[in-house]
Design a protein around this motif. Sequence first.
Motif, PDB file in Angstrom:
ATOM      1  N   TRP A  71       0.830  -1.199   0.000  1.00 50.03           N
ATOM      2  CA  TRP A  71       0.000   0.000   0.000  1.00 50.03           C
ATOM      3  C   TRP A  71       0.871   1.259   0.000  1.00 50.03           C
ATOM      4  O   TRP A  71       0.610   2.212  -0.755  1.00 50.03           O
ATOM      5  N   VAL A  72       1.896   1.274   0.836  1.00 52.78           N
ATOM      6  CA  VAL A  72       2.799   2.433   0.882  1.00 52.78           C
ATOM      7  C   VAL A  72       3.483   2.620  -0.466  1.00 52.78           C
ATOM      8  O   VAL A  72       3.589   3.742  -0.984  1.00 52.78           O
ATOM      9  N   TYR A  73       3.943   1.507  -1.053  1.00 50.56           N
ATOM     10  CA  TYR A  73       4.634   1.584  -2.346  1.00 50.56           C
ATOM     11  C   TYR A  73       3.719   2.165  -3.421  1.00 50.56           C
ATOM     12  O   TYR A  73       4.110   3.085  -4.160  1.00 50.56           O
ATOM     13  N   GLU A  74       2.509   1.628  -3.523  1.00 46.09           N
ATOM     14  CA  GLU A  74       1.592   2.084  -4.575  1.00 46.09           C
ATOM     15  C   GLU A  74       1.094   3.501  -4.313  1.00 46.09           C
ATOM     16  O   GLU A  74       0.893   4.275  -5.256  1.00 46.09           O
ATOM     17  N   THR A  75       0.904   3.867  -3.038  1.00 45.46           N
ATOM     18  CA  THR A  75       0.433   5.206  -2.709  1.00 45.46           C
ATOM     19  C   THR A  75       1.451   6.273  -3.095  1.00 45.46           C
ATOM     20  O   THR A  75       1.084   7.379  -3.525  1.00 45.46           O
ATOM     21  N   THR A  76       2.728   5.941  -2.949  1.00 46.70           N
ATOM     22  CA  THR A  76       3.782   6.917  -3.265  1.00 46.70           C
ATOM     23  C   THR A  76       4.346   6.755  -4.671  1.00 46.70           C
ATOM     24  O   THR A  76       5.237   7.512  -5.066  1.00 46.70           O
ATOM     25  N   ARG A  77       3.813   5.814  -5.420  1.00 50.84           N
ATOM     26  CA  ARG A  77       4.398   5.489  -6.722  1.00 50.84           C
ATOM     27  C   ARG A  77       4.404   6.666  -7.688  1.00 50.84           C
ATOM     28  O   ARG A  77       5.327   6.836  -8.481  1.00 50.84           O
ATOM     29  N   PHE A  85       6.832  15.021   0.555  1.00 51.41           N
ATOM     30  CA  PHE A  85       7.277  13.684   0.961  1.00 51.41           C
ATOM     31  C   PHE A  85       8.530  13.266   0.192  1.00 51.41           C
ATOM     32  O   PHE A  85       9.450  12.686   0.761  1.00 51.41           O
ATOM     33  N   ALA A  86       8.568  13.578  -1.117  1.00 51.57           N
ATOM     34  CA  ALA A  86       9.763  13.270  -1.903  1.00 51.57           C
ATOM     35  C   ALA A  86      10.963  14.043  -1.359  1.00 51.57           C
ATOM     36  O   ALA A  86      12.071  13.505  -1.239  1.00 51.57           O
TER      37      ALA A  86
END
Length: 385
Positions: A71-77, A85-86
């Motif tokens: 979920w974290v990976y896809e949310t920040t993808r 955040f970046a």
Amino acid sequence: MGRQIKLLIVYARFGDGHLQAATALSDSFARLGIAEAQIVDLLAQSHPLLNEVSKFVYRKSYDMFPHLYGWVYETTRDMKASSPFAHFLHSFGADELLKLIELERPDAIIHTFPSLALPLITTRLGRRIPMFNVVTDFDLHMRWVHPQVDKYYVATDDLRLQLNKLGIGDNRIKATGIPLRRSFAEQLSLSEREAVAARYGLTPDQPIVLLMAGAYGNFANLRNLCGKLSVQKNIQTIVVCGHNRSVQSELHRRFAMHANVTVLGYVDRIDELMRLAACIVTKPGGLTMSEAIEARLPIFLLRPVPGQERNNALYLQRQGAAFISRSIEELFQAILRLLRDSHHRLAMCRALERLSKESASDRIALDITNQLHIMEEASVPLIRG
């Protein structure tokens, strides 16, 4: 450049793939005699305690809460490089990088992990240092993407097209493949195959299934698959346990009476076993997938965890080079089909050949060197899209 080019290659130990890619590049620059490359784990060097905590949380979330990690990976993808955040993610190690640059005076920074602290310190440096990103997955996360990246080196033409759609021109992208150790570019002769097989107690004229112990959710899955394969008298199974001594010891005990099951610990020349094997069961990390592609080794995957690994797996399955299984029985039957159906095996091998990008590490090293020469002669930065 009349002098020796100096480079910093930034990686991170979240898995071994980023380090392996960095080491392969460093070796290429040295062997080709075109640059001196120093590899650095920026987070570990700048924040050692935070690095250890981050790796622990990464491993636990990856193993125990994979859907949360996914979920974290896809949310920040799709995050933008300008997002708060970046900026936060890329800020770690910025001060340490500034010190390294002032000490080493590198001509460029190469990333095999997206810790893009360099843009944050450009003003403090008072000069622009070229930046090159070597993407180590078959999936694109926007953490890799930044306006100040001079050139991207990616695994596939599909990734190149994805970057194109973001407005990045072809002059800033090269589909080279992921850098691998030089040994993966070396083919085995018939006599060499026989020698390697004899070293591991294998018969080269019978199919070999190569199992990487880290590919399974738990030991029971690995034990069950080994059990199913062990009763197939015309199939040899070789299990590589890496540094997991407890798994190695337990498998030795359970399959000691099965001559067609070989259990190993850490193997330095895994490329030799890949060249011998008929297929591999493993985790879909970017480096491992690239190694299997280079060895033309059909890939079998068991319930890949959400995030970049599942996206790697789905991409390779769409290309016909890999098969994703939901259960041990489905995995076992898929392996049998490959070994018994020559047309199916040929189709997977052709898919692997289409994906192959040979000598990626050397080609990246040569291209980066060429880019630096062009930039020096022009005395101006590359135009960014």
